[in-house]
Each structure stands twice: as structure tokens, then as C-alpha cells.
Design an enzyme around this catalytic site. Sequence first.
Site, PDB file in Angstrom:
ATOM      1  N   GLY A 187       0.799  -1.218   0.000  1.00 54.88           N
ATOM      2  CA  GLY A 187       0.000   0.000   0.000  1.00 54.88           C
ATOM      3  C   GLY A 187       0.830   1.266   0.000  1.00 54.88           C
ATOM      4  N   THR A 188       1.935   1.278   0.728  1.00 48.07           N
ATOM      5  CA  THR A 188       2.771   2.480   0.798  1.00 48.07           C
ATOM      6  C   THR A 188       3.341   2.831  -0.573  1.00 48.07           C
ATOM      7  OG1 THR A 188       3.341   2.137   3.126  1.00 48.07           O
ATOM      8  CG2 THR A 188       4.846   3.479   1.825  1.00 48.07           C
ATOM      9  N   ASN A 201      -8.080   3.621   9.161  1.00 48.55           N
ATOM     10  CA  ASN A 201      -7.471   2.463   9.801  1.00 48.55           C
ATOM     11  C   ASN A 201      -7.665   2.439  11.319  1.00 48.55           C
ATOM     12  OD1 ASN A 201      -5.590   4.740   9.163  1.00 48.55           O
ATOM     13  ND2 ASN A 201      -4.314   3.704  10.658  1.00 48.55           N
ATOM     14  N   GLN A 217      -7.486  -0.481   3.959  1.00 52.43           N
ATOM     15  CA  GLN A 217      -8.303  -1.070   5.020  1.00 52.43           C
ATOM     16  C   GLN A 217      -9.653  -1.587   4.539  1.00 52.43           C
ATOM     17  OE1 GLN A 217      -7.609  -1.930   7.987  1.00 52.43           O
ATOM     18  NE2 GLN A 217      -5.632  -0.913   8.280  1.00 52.43           N
ATOM     19  N   HIS A 277      -1.332  -7.462   2.687  1.00 51.57           N
ATOM     20  CA  HIS A 277      -1.316  -8.064   4.030  1.00 51.57           C
ATOM     21  C   HIS A 277      -2.520  -7.666   4.867  1.00 51.57           C
ATOM     22  CE1 HIS A 277       0.133  -4.804   6.860  1.00 51.57           C
ATOM     23  NE2 HIS A 277       0.324  -4.218   5.696  1.00 51.57           N
ATOM     24  N   THR A 312      12.085  -7.764 -11.865  1.00 51.56           N
ATOM     25  CA  THR A 312      11.501  -9.098 -11.966  1.00 51.56           C
ATOM     26  C   THR A 312      10.346  -9.226 -10.978  1.00 51.56           C
ATOM     27  OG1 THR A 312      13.641 -10.027 -12.587  1.00 51.56           O
ATOM     28  CG2 THR A 312      11.964 -11.566 -11.794  1.00 51.56           C
ATOM     29  N   CYS A 349       2.333   6.791  25.614  1.00 47.59           N
ATOM     30  CA  CYS A 349       2.921   7.597  26.688  1.00 47.59           C
ATOM     31  C   CYS A 349       4.430   7.372  26.701  1.00 47.59           C
ATOM     32  CB  CYS A 349       2.311   7.228  28.038  1.00 47.59           C
ATOM     33  SG  CYS A 349       2.935   8.224  29.406  1.00 47.59           S
TER      34      CYS A 349
END
Length: 379
Positions: A72-73, A152, A180, A202, A238, A324
Site C-alpha cells: 500500500g505504501t 485504519n 483497510q 497483508h 523481476t 505515553c
Amino acid sequence: MDRPIYLDYNATTPLAPEVIEEMIPFMKEHFGNPSSSHYYGREPKKAIEVARERVAKLLNCSPEEIIFTSGGTESNNHALRGIAESCREKGNHIITTAIEHHAIIEPCLYLMKQGFEISFLKVDRYGVVDLDQLAREIRPETILISVMHANNEVGTVQPLSDIKEIIGDRDIILHTDAAQSVGKIPTDVEKLRVDLLSVAGHKLYAPKGIGALYVRKGVKLPKFIHGAGQERGLRAGTENVIEIVGLGKACELAADNLEDNSNNMKKTRDLLAEKLLESLPQIKINGHPSQRLPNTLSISFPGLEANRILDRLTSVAASAGAACHSNEIKISHVLDAMGIPIEYAKGTLRFSTGIFTTTEQVLQASEDIIRAVKTIAND
């Protein structure tokens, strides 16, 4: 030690058994280079085109409009940077939203350094994009609008066809990051009316490291990787045959079982919400009440810290909406854009179900979550 109950399907999904089975022959006997014209190259080449057809069927487009990527990126980067490069003579303005994944925000920030102007749209308390602001932001220099199909973190689904209606007949490309949503809800590119759509393997029970980019016929993208000319000359190298085959099978499974899978995910998600609300009425569910992914449950536990809950909740795998560090609480940009009050935002967890989630798992998880939250509250 028993493995934790997995309720983090929005982070990644396990491989479907059918996907693994489909890939195995290409790890063994069908090892050839798909560019080879001899016997060993023919089966891998054929398998790539079968996979392309399967992805296209799920998205309701032509196989020639599918480009395989590393995920996706990469698909998002190719879409945004590609349109920016190819349309720069037309304009330098891009519109996106304040709740996008970093795979959209970071390319936009990069493009800003290259002289492009980026408008980040606001969202309402449910995470729905402000369409009135979108209409006001469009200008003669606008070349691209990129709005995620579903968020997401909170699962809110955006009204993409309405956005296209606002664009009208103006020469503006509409892209959506559908990482998503693909495999969870319908992603028919004709109904969504998008020009570019990103897929992450994925997220739908295919391997990590594989994805796809839908490119509507007539949309011109420059080469993303230069080399021998694979993928219509847009992405040289490839082909990753094994994982392309896996993505194709995952898309076939998604297309064949979309309604049943969606209903089952919604059933387990809603059961989890019901059980938590029964015992913890003070909690708040984030995202749109109805226009939301069927598997996604973002819950704020007021007055608590997400990391403390997760530290206590060792029997359930989920994600935090806040972190945190050194006594400083960092709220996710999504919750911040939605205006979630800090006392709620800092205690936000995301639970996301999947096709392998069972009722028994949800019932056990709900008990464990309730116990953890009450224990921390009483400390």
C-alpha cells in the site's frame, strides 16, 4: 503460555490457508523468471496474469488497469508523486485529509518541499470529511484529491462518490487509499468513481510485501521504477511471482465471500462492543455509528492510559490510539483531528476482528478487557 487472542486485524492479517497452498508451487517447481520465453517462464507469467484478473474482478475493473507493487505504501507514493509529476504543468495544488495514513501524509509533506501546495481537510466528530470545505478548497490549480476509503483507526468510511460529484467535470484526479477497505466492504471502482486506488495485500490475508495500484484507463502516470519495463513499463524489476499469486488468491477469496465475511466480522465486533458497554458504560465508541468498517471497534476508556491497559491485557492483542513516553502522552493524529477530548483520547484502544475471529474468542477477550480496565481503575 497460551497465545493472545488476536484482535488486531487492521494492523495485519494471517495468511489464508488457501493463499499459502496457492503459493507453494511457485516456491518449488514454478521458479522461472516470467520474462523468460522458455518452459520455466511460461507458468509464472501465466500465473501473474491470472492474479491480475482476480484483483481486477474484486475491484470491478479491467486487468490492464492493475499494477502490482510492493504494498500500500508504494501504491500511495506512486499515485501521489506520479500525478504530481505528470500534472505539474496544469497545477501544483493537492487536497487530502487530516486523518490519512502516514503513507499519504509523508508523500504530501515531501511534495510540499518540492513546491506543491497541500490542503488538509477537516473531519467531523465521527471522522467524516467536510465536503463543504472540500468544495471551497478546489481551485484552478488543483490536480489531485486523495481521500482514504476507510480509516485504519476508527473505521469511518468516506463518501467517495459524493466527492467525485463535487469534482464534476473538472480535470482533477481522485485517488483513494483502500488498504483497510478491500476485502471488508465493496470496493467497486465504478461505484466509488475513483481514478486511482491503492491495495495492501497483508490487510486481506495475502503476504506482506505485495500490493496493487488501480489506474483508470486514460490516467497517465510516469515510471516509478526504471528498468526492463515490467508492469506496463511503470514498475520495472523481476516480478514477485510468489506473492502476486498469493494476492490474486486472496482477492478471489474476498470476492467470493465478501458478504459472509463482512457479516461475520460485524457480528463479532458488535458482540465485543455489547459486552464491554454492559460492564463499562462510561466508555465511548469512536467513528461513524453506521458508515464504518464492519470489523473495527475504536473504544475510549476515559481517565485511563492506553499503554497501561495493554500492559495489563496480555491475553489480547490490540492497538493503542495513544502512547505515553517520558510522561508525555502522544495522541494519534486521527483522534486529534476528530476532536476527541484528551481524557478519552489517551485511553483509546482499537480492536479489529477478522475472518478467523470466533464468538468464543470475543467472549473471552471481553472478560479479560473488563477485568484489566477495572483493575487499573481501582489501583
